[in-house]
Scaffold this active site. Sequence first.
Site, PDB file in Angstrom:
ATOM      1  N   TYR A 174       5.053  -9.124   1.462  1.00  0.00           N
ATOM      2  CA  TYR A 174       3.861  -9.898   1.826  1.00  0.00           C
ATOM      3  C   TYR A 174       4.116 -11.050   2.778  1.00  0.00           C
ATOM      4  O   TYR A 174       3.188 -11.657   3.279  1.00  0.00           O
ATOM      5  CB  TYR A 174       3.171 -10.445   0.560  1.00  0.00           C
ATOM      6  CG  TYR A 174       2.549  -9.374  -0.298  1.00  0.00           C
ATOM      7  CD1 TYR A 174       1.579  -8.515   0.228  1.00  0.00           C
ATOM      8  CD2 TYR A 174       2.892  -9.223  -1.631  1.00  0.00           C
ATOM      9  CE1 TYR A 174       0.993  -7.538  -0.554  1.00  0.00           C
ATOM     10  CE2 TYR A 174       2.314  -8.245  -2.423  1.00  0.00           C
ATOM     11  CZ  TYR A 174       1.364  -7.407  -1.881  1.00  0.00           C
ATOM     12  OH  TYR A 174       0.786  -6.447  -2.656  1.00  0.00           O
ATOM     13  N   GLY A 185      -4.073  -7.980 -14.299  1.00  0.00           N
ATOM     14  CA  GLY A 185      -2.651  -7.805 -14.552  1.00  0.00           C
ATOM     15  C   GLY A 185      -1.929  -9.105 -14.246  1.00  0.00           C
ATOM     16  O   GLY A 185      -1.388  -9.785 -15.100  1.00  0.00           O
ATOM     17  N   ARG A 186      -2.014  -9.475 -12.968  1.00  0.00           N
ATOM     18  CA  ARG A 186      -1.247 -10.605 -12.447  1.00  0.00           C
ATOM     19  C   ARG A 186      -1.409 -11.896 -13.261  1.00  0.00           C
ATOM     20  O   ARG A 186      -0.434 -12.537 -13.633  1.00  0.00           O
ATOM     21  CB  ARG A 186      -1.693 -10.874 -11.004  1.00  0.00           C
ATOM     22  CG  ARG A 186      -0.816 -11.856 -10.254  1.00  0.00           C
ATOM     23  CD  ARG A 186      -1.440 -12.173  -8.874  1.00  0.00           C
ATOM     24  NE  ARG A 186      -1.882 -10.979  -8.202  1.00  0.00           N
ATOM     25  CZ  ARG A 186      -1.124 -10.246  -7.395  1.00  0.00           C
ATOM     26  NH1 ARG A 186       0.095 -10.633  -7.124  1.00  0.00           N
ATOM     27  NH2 ARG A 186      -1.606  -9.148  -6.820  1.00  0.00           N
ATOM     28  N   ARG A 224       7.832  -8.494  -3.647  1.00  0.00           N
ATOM     29  CA  ARG A 224       6.705  -9.243  -3.077  1.00  0.00           C
ATOM     30  C   ARG A 224       7.059 -10.118  -1.863  1.00  0.00           C
ATOM     31  O   ARG A 224       6.340 -10.078  -0.866  1.00  0.00           O
ATOM     32  CB  ARG A 224       6.010 -10.083  -4.158  1.00  0.00           C
ATOM     33  CG  ARG A 224       5.324  -9.236  -5.235  1.00  0.00           C
ATOM     34  CD  ARG A 224       4.364 -10.053  -6.080  1.00  0.00           C
ATOM     35  NE  ARG A 224       3.155 -10.382  -5.363  1.00  0.00           N
ATOM     36  CZ  ARG A 224       2.922 -11.512  -4.731  1.00  0.00           C
ATOM     37  NH1 ARG A 224       3.806 -12.470  -4.753  1.00  0.00           N
ATOM     38  NH2 ARG A 224       1.801 -11.693  -4.086  1.00  0.00           N
ATOM     39  N   GLY A 278      -7.623  -8.944 -10.469  1.00  0.00           N
ATOM     40  CA  GLY A 278      -7.524  -9.663  -9.206  1.00  0.00           C
ATOM     41  C   GLY A 278      -7.520 -11.174  -9.303  1.00  0.00           C
ATOM     42  O   GLY A 278      -7.431 -11.845  -8.275  1.00  0.00           O
ATOM     43  N   GLU A 309     -10.000  -6.310 -16.037  1.00  0.00           N
ATOM     44  CA  GLU A 309      -8.735  -5.560 -16.070  1.00  0.00           C
ATOM     45  C   GLU A 309      -7.695  -6.263 -15.194  1.00  0.00           C
ATOM     46  O   GLU A 309      -7.212  -5.721 -14.212  1.00  0.00           O
ATOM     47  CB  GLU A 309      -8.941  -4.087 -15.652  1.00  0.00           C
ATOM     48  CG  GLU A 309      -9.656  -3.897 -14.348  1.00  0.00           C
ATOM     49  CD  GLU A 309      -9.947  -2.440 -14.014  1.00  0.00           C
ATOM     50  OE1 GLU A 309     -10.256  -1.636 -14.901  1.00  0.00           O
ATOM     51  OE2 GLU A 309      -9.871  -2.124 -12.811  1.00  0.00           O
ATOM     52  N   CYS A 330      20.170  -3.557   3.122  1.00  0.00           N
ATOM     53  CA  CYS A 330      20.332  -3.461   4.566  1.00  0.00           C
ATOM     54  C   CYS A 330      18.956  -3.431   5.231  1.00  0.00           C
ATOM     55  O   CYS A 330      18.577  -2.462   5.907  1.00  0.00           O
ATOM     56  CB  CYS A 330      21.136  -2.224   4.939  1.00  0.00           C
ATOM     57  SG  CYS A 330      22.753  -2.231   4.168  1.00  0.00           S
ATOM     58  N   GLU A 331      18.211  -4.452   4.982  1.00  0.00           N
ATOM     59  CA  GLU A 331      16.860  -4.617   5.516  1.00  0.00           C
ATOM     60  C   GLU A 331      16.710  -6.099   5.764  1.00  0.00           C
ATOM     61  O   GLU A 331      16.926  -6.903   4.840  1.00  0.00           O
ATOM     62  CB  GLU A 331      15.816  -4.222   4.446  1.00  0.00           C
ATOM     63  CG  GLU A 331      15.543  -2.757   4.313  1.00  0.00           C
ATOM     64  CD  GLU A 331      14.778  -2.188   5.497  1.00  0.00           C
ATOM     65  OE1 GLU A 331      14.037  -2.945   6.144  1.00  0.00           O
ATOM     66  OE2 GLU A 331      14.953  -0.999   5.769  1.00  0.00           O
TER      67      GLU A 331
HETATM   68  C1  LIG Z   1      -3.953  -3.388  -9.564  1.00  0.00           C
HETATM   69  C2  LIG Z   1      -5.239  -3.232 -10.247  1.00  0.00           C
HETATM   70  C3  LIG Z   1      -5.630  -4.131 -11.236  1.00  0.00           C
HETATM   71  C4  LIG Z   1      -4.845  -5.365 -11.564  1.00  0.00           C
HETATM   72  O1  LIG Z   1      -4.774  -6.223 -10.482  1.00  0.00           O
HETATM   73  P1  LIG Z   1      -4.160  -7.682 -10.654  1.00  0.00           P
HETATM   74  O2  LIG Z   1      -4.143  -8.215  -9.275  1.00  0.00           O
HETATM   75  O3  LIG Z   1      -2.805  -7.502 -11.223  1.00  0.00           O
HETATM   76  O4  LIG Z   1      -5.058  -8.420 -11.584  1.00  0.00           O
HETATM   77  C5  LIG Z   1      -6.790  -3.884 -11.908  1.00  0.00           C
HETATM   78  N1  LIG Z   1      -7.547  -2.807 -11.628  1.00  0.00           N
HETATM   79  C6  LIG Z   1      -7.212  -1.923 -10.677  1.00  0.00           C
HETATM   80  C7  LIG Z   1      -8.079  -0.761 -10.430  1.00  0.00           C
HETATM   81  C8  LIG Z   1      -6.052  -2.099  -9.957  1.00  0.00           C
HETATM   82  O5  LIG Z   1      -5.725  -1.236  -8.997  1.00  0.00           O
END
Ligand SMILES: *Cc1c(COP(=O)(O)O)cnc(C)c1O
Length: 426
Positions: free
Chosen positions: A318, A278-279, A314, A234, A276, A351-352
């Site tokens: 969003y 990702g982004r 996105r 997150g 954990e 087409c959106e």
């Molecule tokens: C999506 C998700 C992440 C990664 O979130 P980011 O915003 O990409 O850092 C980590 N853990 C869980 C359980 C998720 O659903």
Amino acid sequence: MTIDNVKKLPFDEARVREIMRDYPTPFYLYDERGIRQNARRLNAAFGWCDGFKEYFAVKATPNPYILKIAKEEGFGADCSSLPELELAARVGITGENIMFTSNDTPSAEYRRAKELGAIINLDDITHLRYVEEHAGGLPELICFRYNPGPLRRGNAIIGHPEEAKYGLTRPQLFEAYASSGKKGSKRFGLHTMVASNELNPEFFIETARMLFDLAVELAEKLGVRLDFVNLGGGIGIPYWPDEKPLNLEALGQAVKELYDERIRPAGLHPLRVYMENGRCITGPYGFLVTRAIHEKHTYKDYVGVDACMANLMRPGMYYQEGKRSGYHHITVLGKEHAPADTKVDVVGSLCENNDKFAIDRMLPKVEIGDILVIHDGGAHGHSMGFQYNGKLRCAELLLREDGKVQQIRRAETMDDYFATLDFSKL
Ligand SMILES: *Cc1c(COP(=O)(O)O)cnc(C)c1O
């Protein structure tokens, strides 16, 4: 917009035109050097913590070449589905280097996660029985996802914790550790995730405080000694040029201070800290490269490009009028220093009507044939792609540290689109 707000690119127009000779637009281009340097920064920021591990959230960029880079930088993989588990395994990420943070999970996925020796992170107390009955018993190491409910404030994207479907309540959490201990689990982890795309470090510091306090309480009340706490993902990225990235070093130090203040005096050192994300790992290091193919002047001025929302969802998903959500910066290659003096909507062919990469965006005058680079597509970009309207997913390319470009996923073809259809019984 001042000049130091210009978002930097690891390539220029000439290089992209070269790449386009081999790979037609649109395509994603990932920057290996950027990903590695950033990964090292995160590891260094938590270097004080023995056993710190980032489990890269596979869903952000589920490509084996990206996962291999993550693995080489010491990351594990955070998975939440069977294909994500297989992807990690096929890159050689196995055992406790996999965090299986799933929800509403089918039994086959628990079985496979157990086979791989992954850390199973349960989303609900009823899943204890479910795993016992459908996956041949509880694993030795078990983790629970905590939902603090009204005790914590969520953020805009993930919503308030009490509205979120994830995790166990506080009373359930205590019950879950007690009963899994009785059922044979011997090692324990604790997880939560209460923010998404959050740039304010206080969210994560608060999460660490909450989990450290719970670790102390679990030890005192149940005699449960945690192996690790997982602060979740997150961490946000500065999609807007005027936003600042979250200071990873300061976050690492703040979490260290809490650790020294709460975990050491309670005699709970060593306790590993996991994340954990990702982004923030790959997001800023992936670019959607697309070409202007039309311009249109009606009630507004439009630039039509050869990518669409199916390639990057996105902005369409969003964007909210008057809010800053869903923004992706756009650079017109070769016009980086030209005045941004025309206001346009940059649109795709779906087409959106929400298939717009930008609305009322001030850009240098775009000519047909110009290359537009859409920034910050390295996470939750290609992976959110879809085939609605018969749109095909584009290729993913990796800009290697030596400057060479490698195709790491080819573009879909019409054959891929038709592969699941059987016309012979028509
Ligand atoms: C999506 C998700 C992440 C990664 O979130 P980011 O915003 O990409 O850092 C980590 N853990 C869980 C359980 C998720 O659903």
